[in-house]
Motif scaffolding. Structure first.
Motif, PDB file in Angstrom:
ATOM      1  N   GLY A   1     -42.393 -46.487  15.001  1.00  0.00           N
ATOM      2  CA  GLY A   1     -42.176 -45.673  13.638  1.00  0.00           C
ATOM      3  C   GLY A   1     -42.664 -44.225  14.131  1.00  0.00           C
ATOM      4  O   GLY A   1     -43.524 -44.216  14.629  1.00  0.00           O
ATOM      5  N   GLY A   2     -41.475 -43.285  13.054  1.00  0.00           N
ATOM      6  CA  GLY A   2     -42.320 -42.172  12.930  1.00  0.00           C
ATOM      7  C   GLY A   2     -41.260 -41.681  14.371  1.00  0.00           C
ATOM      8  O   GLY A   2     -41.742 -40.302  14.468  1.00  0.00           O
TER       9      GLY A   2
ATOM     10  N   GLN B   1     -41.046 -54.452  14.521  1.00  0.00           N
ATOM     11  CA  GLN B   1     -41.635 -53.179  14.967  1.00  0.00           C
ATOM     12  C   GLN B   1     -43.035 -52.756  14.953  1.00  0.00           C
ATOM     13  O   GLN B   1     -43.133 -51.613  15.484  1.00  0.00           O
TER      14      GLN B   1
ATOM     15  N   GLU C   1     -35.538 -40.131  16.227  1.00  0.00           N
ATOM     16  CA  GLU C   1     -34.579 -40.033  14.784  1.00  0.00           C
ATOM     17  C   GLU C   1     -34.251 -39.287  14.492  1.00  0.00           C
ATOM     18  O   GLU C   1     -32.958 -38.806  13.835  1.00  0.00           O
TER      19      GLU C   1
ATOM     20  N   GLY D   1     -35.961 -49.482  11.036  1.00  0.00           N
ATOM     21  CA  GLY D   1     -37.280 -49.199  10.108  1.00  0.00           C
ATOM     22  C   GLY D   1     -37.699 -50.121   9.250  1.00  0.00           C
ATOM     23  O   GLY D   1     -38.172 -50.269   8.396  1.00  0.00           O
TER      24      GLY D   1
HETATM   25 MO1  MOS Z   1     -38.587 -45.674  11.594  1.00  0.00          MO
HETATM   26  S1  MOS Z   1     -38.162 -45.838  10.134  1.00  0.00           S
HETATM   27  O1  MOS Z   1     -39.811 -44.829  11.493  1.00  0.00           O
HETATM   28  O2  MOS Z   1     -38.284 -47.194  12.657  1.00  0.00           O
END
Ligand code: MOS
Length: 754
Positions: free
Chosen positions: A508-509, A210, A714, A242
């Motif tokens: 991410g996030g 990622q 998310e 994640g």
């Molecule tokens: Mo997400 S847990 O920031 O891949």
């Protein structure tokens, strides 16, 4: 699944554009980590510890070494001298586990790598790995949180405003409950895997990652080689949730193995070790205390979290942050305490902190609503946060349409028809239960560099090191380039997932969309400006002629043509003709964009949502099914309604698993995961998932970027488990405070009621 939400206007921004990489995926042409065809590949199979806490006395490889095809066996006794030991990682790089593999003779958790067998074939390596004998000096394993000792000193996170304890003591209505969320394991379909190939002093890593740029930084530091001698490639990722944000030790091992045998080495983490060596969502034990007036106004909130981490790294599951901002309350304290145990290191799992933190908050709000005889939606409106009180001084929200989410959801779901008494809503033999919860996720944006090239054959190419983990990142790059140039989507190539490309963010996030859009926009504009400059200086160009004797006319690019800004596109010239006439194969531009620090601290930026769930409980045959799930999201401007909707619905499916099925179960003696496979670790399947619906209330959040887009990877998970356990209570009278919901608890509860 039904479709709702329509793009605004005719713009390609917002349109439900099909994934541009979709056909590569469904035809099998997309190359995932281990699909890269390399010559002369050797196979590495790890040997993992079978104990939870020990010192290695001896590793006996005599038998294994003589087995067919075995090339090398690496372990702490023969490997550490290969590279400099890793120092402290740079501030901006992050490994899944800071400790490099084979650092010493210590075993800190069950499943930790203790050796790597490299052989000509996978089967040879696997067989030899079974014959590596490890002799351990055993130490007691700390694997039970109730027996573990929290470290001395203040909690890891402490937050306070007002006087929460006194306000609680004097509150006329109180809730004081403890909620437990189990360990969840990410379990992406694609296994974690690495092929490492050395080319002289440079190592190329084919990964399922990622974050290829972070991966490059970490491996450079851990291997002790310069950054430009590490290249990380992850053009496709079979999801990560994640678990693939940060590099885990197998990647390092593949690099070490490849160096040792002087051949490319492929290491695939087997499904069983995906439960120990690549992170998990940690268990959390969360006490939630709410104090309220008789009318339902919150007077006090106290949230205390106990959470295990590993012995080799510190991971904080930030559960309390969401509590500090979601509802209006003057008196609030939050504490988080970490307990080191003999387990693998936890890591972010989709919606880290907020998803597990919302469960106790939203569950306790439901319990409070019942105690007050209030509609749970009304209770939330009574405590609606108009500003973010977690900051001092309080901050306005950049854009918050949560009220509209509640209202739209309630209308669409038919919430007003709910009768609150337990078991009061029936359909044939089934008892229906309804629940609702608030969802939220912070809206972040980072920096990114993007290069866009316009080619003389009429095509375009956008490149960035960021990766598409299945979310649709390739596609939104193409949408922006297309919107800014009028070049059709199928003539736009997007190249991502290579650390040698311009620097791009970790996926991410839920931040990639907001982060890359400005850079794609600026780079595209930069390339267009270069074509315009070429047009203006082109001998015999209509744009020069028009301007003879004066300034050249202002030009722009629309529908693939360069034209005078005050004239229609048809009057202009296709950009490729300009390139051809100037004998240019292409023109390109690069742009780096970052959030403006001045505005970042002015506002509190979050997405919001409301989730409404229905369960159907058939007490005669003890069958619980989710029968309806509606999610309404305020996620700013949605750039692609197809991939966006897909993100939300996928997250709801995961939330159903979180509420009803998912739990990693450990042997209490040594923390061996007992259900470390897809047969025993249960996730939602088609039969568990009803008709799902998702509505976006679309208000661009223009403080974040010019399109007003926020990330939505998310938030769809955030309220599902709370809304479902609330629905289960409404149907059965059983309040589940320890996930997942178990059918035996519902049956026992029914007997108590009957
Ligand atoms: Mo997400 S847990 O920031 O891949």
């Amino acid at each position: 699944m039904s479709t709702s939400g329509t793009p605004i206007g005719n713009s390609i921004i917002g349109a439900p554009v099909t994934r541009i990489d979709g056909s590569l995926k469904v035809t099998g042409a997309a190359r995932y980590a281990v699909d890269h065809p390399l010559d002369n590949v050797a196979f590495g199979v790890p040997v993992a510890s079978t104990v939870g806490n020990a010192t290695i006395r001896n590793i006996d490889t005599t038998i294994a070494q003589r087995m067919p095809g075995v090339l090398a066996i690496l372990h702490h006794g023969n490997t550490e001298q290969l590279f400099r030991p890793a120092g402290q990682l740079e501030q901006n790089s992050r490994a899944g586990e800071a400790r490099p593999p084979f650092e010493d003779d210590k075993v800190y958790y069950y499943g930790q790598y203790v050796a790597l067998v490299v052989a000509n074939t996978f089967e040879q390596a696997q067989e030899a790995a079974r014959h590596v004998r490890v002799d351990y000096e055993l130490h007691p394993s700390v694997v039970d949180i109730s027996a573990a000792q929290p470290p001395e000193g203040p909690p890891r996170i402490h937050y306070a405003r007002g006087i929460a304890d006194q306000a609680f003591d004097s509150a006329p209505v109180k809730i004081d409950e403890t909620y437990v969320l189990p360990v969840e394991t990410h379990n992406p379909m694609e296994l974690h895997a690495t092929i490492a190939k050395w080319d002289g002093d440079k190592v190329i890593l084919y990964e399922s990652s990622q974050g290829v740029v972070n991966h490059q930084h970490v491996l450079s530091e851990m291997l002790g080689i310069p950054l430009d001698q590490v290249q990380v490639l992850s053009p496709f990722c079979g999801s990560g949730f994640g678990g693939k944000l940060f590099p885990w030790p197998h990647s390092h091992l593949a690099a070490l193995g490849a160096k040792r045998v002087n051949r490319p080495v492929k290491v695939v983490v087997p499904r069983s070790l995906m439960f120990t060596t690549v992170g998990h969502r940690p268990l959390t034990q969360q006490r939630m205390r709410l104090g309220a007036t008789q009318e339902g106004k919150l007077l006090s909130v106290q949230h205390d979290v106990l959470q295990p981490t590993s012995m080799v790294d510190t991971y904080v599951e930030q559960c309390t942050g969401v509590t500090t901002m979601l509802y209006s309350c003057e008196n609030l304290t939050a504490n988080q305490t970490l307990v080191p145990m003999n387990i693998g290191t936890p890591t972010p799992m989709r919606g880290p902190g907020i998803v597990p933190g919302l469960f106790p908050l939203e569950s306790a709000m439901d319990e409070l609503a019942i105690k007050l005889n209030l509609d749970p939606l009304e209770l939330r409106l009574k405590n609606y946060a108009e500003q973010d009180q977690s900051f001092s001084p309080v901050r306005p929200f950049s854009s918050k349409r949560l009220r509209e989410c509640y209202q739209t959801g309630a209308e669409k779901f038919g919430w007003s028809k709910r009768t609150p008494e337990v078991g009061s809503m029936k359909r044939g033999d089934e008892i229906l239960g309804w629940g609702m919860a608030t969802a939220t996720w912070h809206a972040g944006r980072g920096s990114a560099t993007v290069r866009v090239r316009l080619n003389a054959d009429g095509s375009a190419r956008a490149t960035c090191a960021t990766q598409d983990i299945g979310t649709g990142t390739y596609t939104i790059f193409a949408q922006v380039v297309s919107e800014k140039t009028g070049i059709p989507i199928d003539k736009i190539e997007v190249v991502l997932g290579d650390s040698s490309l311009p620097d791009g963010p970790t996926s991410g996030g839920s931040t990639v969309t907001a982060t890359v859009l400005p850079a794609v926009t600026q780079a595209t504009q930069g390339a267009v400006d270069r074509v315009i400059a070429a047009a203006q200086t082109m001998p015999g160009s209509p744009f020069q002629r028009v301007s003879a004797g004066g300034d050249p006319p202002a030009l722009k690019m629309t529908a693939g043509r360069i034209h005078a800004a005050d004239q229609p596109p048809e009057s202009g010239v296709p950009f490729q003709e300009i390139l051809a006439q100037r004998r240019l194969a292409s023109l390109e531009a690069e742009a780096r964009t970052a959030p403006d620090p001045a505005t970042t601290h002015q506002y509190s930026a979050h997405s919001f949502g409301a989730q409404f769930m229905e369960v159907a409980w058939d007490p005669g045959i003890a069958r619980l099914r989710v029968s309806r799930a509606l999610t309404v999201i305020d996620g700013g401007k949605i750039i692609n309604h197809r991939t966006g909707r897909n993100q939300i619905l996928g997250a709801v499916v995961m939330g159903i698993g979180m509420a009803l099925f998912e739990e990693t179960i450990y042997d209490p003696r040594n923390a061996k995961p007992l259900n470390n496979n897809f047969a025993d670790y249960i996730v939602s399947t088609n039969a568990d998932v009803p008709d799902l619906d998702c509505i976006f209330v679309e208000y661009p959040d223009l403080h974040l970027n010019e399109y007003g887009a926020r990330g939505i990877g998310e938030i769809g998970l955030a309220g599902v488990a709370s809304a479902l356990t609330m629905a289960v209570y409404h149907a059965t009278g059983v309040r589940v405070r320890k996930l997942p919901v178990r059918i035996e608890e519902l049956m026992a509860g029914q007997q108590r009621i009957a």
